[in-house]
Enzyme design. Structure first.
Site, PDB file in Angstrom:
ATOM      1  CG  ASN A 147       4.725   4.500  -0.077  1.00 47.95           C
ATOM      2  OD1 ASN A 147       5.222   4.110  -0.848  1.00 47.95           O
ATOM      3  ND2 ASN A 147       3.707   3.797   0.443  1.00 47.95           N
ATOM      4  CG  MET A 165      -7.908   4.852  -0.100  1.00 44.24           C
ATOM      5  SD  MET A 165      -6.630   5.540   0.780  1.00 44.24           S
ATOM      6  CE  MET A 165      -7.232   5.614   2.305  1.00 44.24           C
ATOM      7  CG  ASP A 202       1.932  -2.050  -7.038  1.00 40.66           C
ATOM      8  OD1 ASP A 202       2.582  -3.089  -7.514  1.00 40.66           O
ATOM      9  OD2 ASP A 202       2.024  -1.700  -6.352  1.00 40.66           O
TER      10      ASP A 202
END
Length: 435
Positions: free
Chosen positions: A24, A342, A122
């Site tokens: 990331n 989330m 994703d």
């Protein structure tokens, strides 16, 4: 390349494993090379599909790319071909990779224009991009969305700094706005900014290039715009999701493992969250030492209530590791409630764990109660499909701990996020074959 992993589980592992560079972080840092016409050298880049795709896209964009060695690249964006961004080819390339959205901020800041196809990535529920666009529009960009082509365009004659309150502490959204603001006129303040270590790394790198960013590590970033950025060198942090995964792997397989060079100072609550599950781990220099344990007992809260592990923006627990916590809890002694706040479909892989004999009650799309088996009845090997990067890795760990043989299909989902994962696990003694 479509392939499968065949795993014979139930083996104890032993040895050292080194985490790869952080995926990331790489996606943000590599986009930032567009902000200067000078050379930027980046090391510890993970050799994984998502990162390699982004590097290819920059190459097609006209960025000069030199591979100096494994995970070590020099980039120079001194003669960028802007026609590529408007080409049909980019509409296909950009859509395949969610991380490409962070090209918007740098493109807009340096060239006054940016375009982007609706990104993929994703299947873990709706991941809105509103934060990115709202921030860039507030800096002065005009935003256009072509619904037929699924194509976003941003244009700006000049970006001007201002106070921006983000409605969510989006990491990629904050990164995009920071990269646009460093070359804007005047002062920008971003409040409710994400403060992940990877974002801190981006800000430190931009400051070395000549940006003026203060408040790094807090949720209020102040950016004094500058006219020009220069080159720099940057080394990526180790991937904290991998580090957490290997802690879970050691516990599940009752193995003694040393995780090398983890940058302890940047791990936040990750080590203590695993300790709450009863997993022993020790700091040894900059390594994590995990002794072989026959069992691990979940700690209850002080008032005796059931342990809840939930994700939160940094410095809370990263959502990327909740699937690992869920798997590790299946063999703990005690009960854990895993609360995934989330994303709404990250827990849908629990049906695979149920097939393996785990005791899990899926309360709703966000919460699962795991009743630990205390290694008394191990998971059973089975055949499964990896739904996304993080669940794929969690299922891999489940399979390594299970009795019998497991087959995991769709492993390119795992390869998107983890470099040579089968080779590194084999070095610990795992019986894993890529077919």
């Amino acid at each position: 390349m479509n392939g499968i992993f065949q795993i014979k589980g139930g083996k104890r592992l032993h040895g050292e494993i080194t985490p790869q560079g952080a995926k990331n972080e790489a996606l943000q840092i590599i986009c930032a090379v567009l902000l200067t016409d000078e050379e930027v050298r980046i090391t510890n880049i993970p050799d994984i599909h998502d990162v390699n795709r982004l590097i290819e896209i920059l190459g097609d964009f006209g960025v000069k790319i030199t591979k100096n060695g494994h995970g070590d690249y020099t980039f120079q964006a001194d003669s960028v071909n802007f026609d590529y961004i408007k080409s049909e080819e980019f509409k296909v390339d950009g859509a395949k990779l969610r991380g490409s959205v962070m090209l918007l901020g740098p493109m807009l800041a340096r060239f006054g224009e940016a375009c982007m196809p609706t990104p993929g990535g994703d299947k873990i529920g709706r991941r809105r991009l509103d934060t990115h666009f709202q921030g860039l529009v507030e800096l002065g960009a005009e935003f256009h969305y072509d619904q037929e082509e699924y194509y976003y365009t941003l244009k700006a004659k000049e970006l001007r700094g201002k106070f921006i309150l983000l409605e969510e502490a989006s990491v990629t959204g904050t990164a995009n706005i920071v990269m646009a603001a460093v070359l804007a006129t005047g002062k920008t303040q971003i409040y409710n900014a994400a403060c992940e270590p990877y974002l801190q790394q981006l800000c430190h790198m931009l400051n070395r290039m000549g940006a003026q960013i203060s408040g790094i590590g807090s949720n209020l970033l102040t950016i004094e715009g500058v006219k020009h950025l220069g080159g720099t060198q940057h080394r990526m942090l180790p991937d904290m999701v991998e580090i957490g995964s290997w802690i879970g792997l050691a516990a599940m397989t009752k193995s003694e493992i040393v995780i090398k060079n983890v940058n302890w100072d940047q791990l936040g609550v990750i080590p203590n969250t695993f300790r709450k599950l009863g997993i022993q781990l020790e700091k040894s220099g900059d390594d994590i030492y995990i002794p072989a344990q026959e069992q691990y007992k979940v700690q209850k809260f002080i008032d005796g209530s059931i342990l809840t592990v939930s994700d939160a923006p940094w410095p809370g627990f990263t959502p990327d590791l909740l699937s690992i916590i869920l798997v590790v809890a299946t063999q703990a002694k005690g009960t854990v409630l895993v609360h995934q706040k989330m994303f709404e479909s990250r827990l849908f892989f629990v049906d695979k764990l149920l097939d393996m004999g785990a005791q899990i009650i899926l309360c709703d799309p966000h919460r699962a109660t795991v009743v630990g088996l205390n290694h008394e009845s191990p998971l059973r090997g089975t055949t499964m499909i990896s739904p996304d990067i993080r669940a794929g890795n969690a299922l891999l760990i489940a399979a390594l701990s299970a009795e019998g043989t497991s087959i995991i299909h769709n492993i390119e989902q795992i390869d998107r996020g983890y470099e040579n994962i089968d080779g590194r696990l084999k070095a610990l003694g795992a019986d894993i074959q890529r077919m």
